[in-house]
Design a protein around this motif. Structure first.
Motif, PDB file in Angstrom:
ATOM      1  N   VAL A   1       0.842  -1.195   0.000  1.00  0.00           N
ATOM      2  CA  VAL A   1       0.000   0.000   0.000  1.00  0.00           C
ATOM      3  C   VAL A   1       0.879   1.247   0.000  1.00  0.00           C
ATOM      4  O   VAL A   1       0.657   2.182  -0.777  1.00  0.00           O
ATOM      5  CB  VAL A   1      -0.949   0.007   1.214  1.00  0.00           C
ATOM      6  N   GLY A   2       1.880   1.281   0.861  1.00  0.00           N
ATOM      7  CA  GLY A   2       2.785   2.425   0.908  1.00  0.00           C
ATOM      8  C   GLY A   2       3.529   2.621  -0.400  1.00  0.00           C
ATOM      9  O   GLY A   2       3.666   3.753  -0.888  1.00  0.00           O
ATOM     10  N   LYS A   3       3.997   1.528  -0.991  1.00  0.00           N
ATOM     11  CA  LYS A   3       4.724   1.602  -2.255  1.00  0.00           C
ATOM     12  C   LYS A   3       3.833   2.142  -3.367  1.00  0.00           C
ATOM     13  O   LYS A   3       4.258   2.969  -4.182  1.00  0.00           O
ATOM     14  CB  LYS A   3       5.243   0.211  -2.635  1.00  0.00           C
ATOM     15  N   ALA A   4       2.583   1.686  -3.410  1.00  0.00           N
ATOM     16  CA  ALA A   4       1.649   2.134  -4.446  1.00  0.00           C
ATOM     17  C   ALA A   4       1.389   3.632  -4.322  1.00  0.00           C
ATOM     18  O   ALA A   4       1.387   4.365  -5.330  1.00  0.00           O
ATOM     19  CB  ALA A   4       0.342   1.361  -4.358  1.00  0.00           C
ATOM     20  N   LEU A   5       1.171   4.106  -3.114  1.00  0.00           N
ATOM     21  CA  LEU A   5       0.898   5.527  -2.909  1.00  0.00           C
ATOM     22  C   LEU A   5       2.107   6.383  -3.278  1.00  0.00           C
ATOM     23  O   LEU A   5       1.970   7.438  -3.926  1.00  0.00           O
ATOM     24  CB  LEU A   5       0.499   5.777  -1.449  1.00  0.00           C
ATOM     25  N   ARG A   6       3.280   5.935  -2.888  1.00  0.00           N
ATOM     26  CA  ARG A   6       4.501   6.691  -3.236  1.00  0.00           C
ATOM     27  C   ARG A   6       4.737   6.686  -4.735  1.00  0.00           C
ATOM     28  O   ARG A   6       5.372   7.599  -5.273  1.00  0.00           O
ATOM     29  CB  ARG A   6       5.711   6.119  -2.490  1.00  0.00           C
ATOM     30  N   GLY A   7       4.187   5.668  -5.414  1.00  0.00           N
ATOM     31  CA  GLY A   7       4.332   5.577  -6.867  1.00  0.00           C
ATOM     32  C   GLY A   7       3.222   6.298  -7.620  1.00  0.00           C
ATOM     33  O   GLY A   7       3.149   6.210  -8.850  1.00  0.00           O
ATOM     34  N   GLY A   8       2.353   6.966  -6.904  1.00  0.00           N
ATOM     35  CA  GLY A   8       1.310   7.754  -7.557  1.00  0.00           C
ATOM     36  C   GLY A   8       0.049   6.993  -7.914  1.00  0.00           C
ATOM     37  O   GLY A   8      -0.776   7.491  -8.691  1.00  0.00           O
ATOM     38  N   ARG A   9      -0.148   5.806  -7.318  1.00  0.00           N
ATOM     39  CA  ARG A   9      -1.345   5.032  -7.608  1.00  0.00           C
ATOM     40  C   ARG A   9      -2.382   5.197  -6.495  1.00  0.00           C
ATOM     41  O   ARG A   9      -2.029   5.349  -5.316  1.00  0.00           O
ATOM     42  CB  ARG A   9      -1.004   3.543  -7.743  1.00  0.00           C
ATOM     43  N   LYS A  10      -3.655   5.171  -6.874  1.00  0.00           N
ATOM     44  CA  LYS A  10      -4.719   5.259  -5.880  1.00  0.00           C
ATOM     45  C   LYS A  10      -4.844   3.939  -5.128  1.00  0.00           C
ATOM     46  O   LYS A  10      -4.605   2.861  -5.685  1.00  0.00           O
ATOM     47  CB  LYS A  10      -6.055   5.594  -6.549  1.00  0.00           C
ATOM     48  N   VAL A  11      -5.236   4.043  -3.860  1.00  0.00           N
ATOM     49  CA  VAL A  11      -5.464   2.857  -3.031  1.00  0.00           C
ATOM     50  C   VAL A  11      -6.762   3.035  -2.258  1.00  0.00           C
ATOM     51  O   VAL A  11      -6.984   4.069  -1.622  1.00  0.00           O
ATOM     52  CB  VAL A  11      -4.313   2.620  -2.034  1.00  0.00           C
ATOM     53  N   LEU A  12      -7.620   2.021  -2.324  1.00  0.00           N
ATOM     54  CA  LEU A  12      -8.822   1.953  -1.493  1.00  0.00           C
ATOM     55  C   LEU A  12      -8.603   0.844  -0.486  1.00  0.00           C
ATOM     56  O   LEU A  12      -8.388  -0.312  -0.853  1.00  0.00           O
ATOM     57  CB  LEU A  12     -10.054   1.654  -2.346  1.00  0.00           C
ATOM     58  N   PHE A  13      -8.627   1.185   0.800  1.00  0.00           N
ATOM     59  CA  PHE A  13      -8.473   0.189   1.863  1.00  0.00           C
ATOM     60  C   PHE A  13      -9.770   0.094   2.633  1.00  0.00           C
ATOM     61  O   PHE A  13     -10.290   1.104   3.120  1.00  0.00           O
ATOM     62  CB  PHE A  13      -7.341   0.581   2.814  1.00  0.00           C
ATOM     63  N   VAL A  14     -10.315  -1.116   2.751  1.00  0.00           N
ATOM     64  CA  VAL A  14     -11.551  -1.317   3.504  1.00  0.00           C
ATOM     65  C   VAL A  14     -11.315  -2.365   4.582  1.00  0.00           C
ATOM     66  O   VAL A  14     -10.643  -3.374   4.362  1.00  0.00           O
ATOM     67  CB  VAL A  14     -12.722  -1.739   2.575  1.00  0.00           C
ATOM     68  N   GLY A  15     -11.855  -2.100   5.758  1.00  0.00           N
ATOM     69  CA  GLY A  15     -11.702  -3.030   6.865  1.00  0.00           C
ATOM     70  C   GLY A  15     -12.519  -2.567   8.054  1.00  0.00           C
ATOM     71  O   GLY A  15     -13.313  -1.631   7.952  1.00  0.00           O
ATOM     72  N   THR A  16     -12.334  -3.222   9.186  1.00  0.00           N
ATOM     73  CA  THR A  16     -12.973  -2.766  10.413  1.00  0.00           C
ATOM     74  C   THR A  16     -12.291  -1.480  10.858  1.00  0.00           C
ATOM     75  O   THR A  16     -11.207  -1.135  10.378  1.00  0.00           O
ATOM     76  CB  THR A  16     -12.865  -3.831  11.508  1.00  0.00           C
ATOM     77  N   ALA A  17     -12.911  -0.786  11.799  1.00  0.00           N
ATOM     78  CA  ALA A  17     -12.355   0.482  12.255  1.00  0.00           C
ATOM     79  C   ALA A  17     -10.942   0.316  12.805  1.00  0.00           C
ATOM     80  O   ALA A  17     -10.054   1.145  12.548  1.00  0.00           O
ATOM     81  CB  ALA A  17     -13.266   1.100  13.315  1.00  0.00           C
ATOM     82  N   CYS A  18     -10.695  -0.753  13.555  1.00  0.00           N
ATOM     83  CA  CYS A  18      -9.353  -0.959  14.120  1.00  0.00           C
ATOM     84  C   CYS A  18      -8.327  -1.222  13.020  1.00  0.00           C
ATOM     85  O   CYS A  18      -7.163  -0.793  13.123  1.00  0.00           O
ATOM     86  CB  CYS A  18      -9.367  -2.088  15.140  1.00  0.00           C
ATOM     87  N   GLN A  19      -8.738  -1.900  11.946  1.00  0.00           N
ATOM     88  CA  GLN A  19      -7.813  -2.151  10.842  1.00  0.00           C
ATOM     89  C   GLN A  19      -7.511  -0.875  10.073  1.00  0.00           C
ATOM     90  O   GLN A  19      -6.380  -0.648   9.645  1.00  0.00           O
ATOM     91  CB  GLN A  19      -8.400  -3.214   9.913  1.00  0.00           C
TER      92      GLN A  19
END
Length: 325
Positions: free
Chosen positions: A83-101
């Motif tokens: 996820v970090g690598k994708a964002l630093r590379g200019g790609r969008k990321v959608l992360f879904v999970g429970t609130a703690c995640q």
């Protein structure tokens, strides 16, 4: 309080049928995939014995992340790094999970979490059940069928959205598919989950509810039919809480593909008390979990704890709350 609250139901029959409620996660996910980005969410792995967060980069992989999984999902270190690598590379990321995640991922990303490229979505969460119980339960169901479980649908709409079924799909040696299951109230694992006997200890005092920093909160809009009897809600309606302006923008970008309207936070909360309040543990939770850890069989645990009376009492209480709301 959210910046904006809406109800929504995808106009795509394909997305709606593949979703537990109104399909908003699927719609948000497709928009990110179309942009060349990544979608991260919970998926069954290892013959449905475990649930892990995996990464989707196309519609087929995204489909695996849709629908509710009532099992604690693990998020591996490789997921965080990708996820970090994708964002630093200019790609969008959608992360879904429970609130703690979501809180955990945002903490890992630091300033990257506030990037316009990152969209975090938490789901209204009753609690996270024991992965060990689920693994034992799947093996039990497989033994009854004499074959491995090929797929699980915790929220099948074959019996309706509000009266959903839990279905287990078995792939036979000849390649045929066989289905086992029925309405959720008839499923022992679901009764244990909803009676709060199999949840992790932190779920009884969740520190992440409404404070995880998510851009959007998604859930079932329970009680919607009483508010909008003129709208067909038989296949589900999503409650959509936009917590940030980034969340508002992401939701509005896909709403053209959905029937939707304005809602209030109170209307959503009336049918989803878990949005704010942690559940109370079952009186025999400690004994139940001790038996599980000690290696008790599913059969012996089912004989000792049926959850039938307490489960249906809980359902009646919830229905009363929804109707009053």
């Amino acid at each position: 309080m959210p910046v904006e609250t809406v109800w929504a139901k995808s106009r795509s029959g394909e997305i709606l049928d593949a979703s537990s409620s109104g399909g908003l996660f699927g719609m948000l996910g497709r928009a990110v995939v179309d942009s060349g980005g990544l979608v991260v969410g919970a998926a069954f792995v290892d013959g449905c014995k475990r649930v892990e967060h995996t990464i989707a980069e196309d519609y087929e992989a995204l489909l695996v992340l849709q629908r509710s999984k009532y099992v604690q999902s693990s998020v591996g270190s490789d997921v965080y790094s990708q996820v970090g690598k994708a964002l630093r590379g200019g790609r969008k990321v959608l992360f879904v999970g429970t609130a703690c995640q979501v809180a955990g991922m945002r903490n890992y990303l630091g300033r990257l979490a506030d990037s316009d490229l990152f969209l975090s979505v938490d789901v209204i969460c009753h609690g996270a059940p024991s992965p060990l119980l689920w693994e034992r339960w799947v093996k039990h169901v497989a033994s009854l069928e004499g074959a491995e479980i090929d797929e699980v649908n915790f929220r099948s709409k074959t019996t309706g959205w509000s009266s959903y079924s839990v279905l287990y799909y078995v792939r036979t040696e000849k390649g045929a598919s066989r289905v086992r299951g029925g309405r959720y109230g008839d499923d022992w694992y679901m009764r244990a989950f909803l009676d709060n006997v199999s949840l992790r200890p932190s779920c009884f005092g969740c520190a992440a509810k409404r404070s995880c920093g998510s851009d959007v909160t998604l859930g079932d809009f329970w009680g919607f039919a009483d508010l909008h009897s003129e709208i067909d809600s038989t296949k589900g309606v999503s409650a959509v809480l936009c917590n940030t302006e980034k969340g508002v923008a992401a939701v509005h970008a896909v709403l053209d593909g959905a029937d939707h309207g304005v809602a209030t936070y109170g209307e959503v909360l009336a049918g989803n008390p878990a949005l704010e309040a942690s559940v109370e543990p079952h009186p025999q939770r400690s004994a139940f979990m001790a038996a599980l850890v000690d290696g008790s069989t599913i059969e012996s645990m089912m004989r000792r704890w049926s959850f039938e009376d307490t489960f249906w009492s809980r359902v009646k209480r919830k229905l009363k709350r929804v109707l009053k709301g």
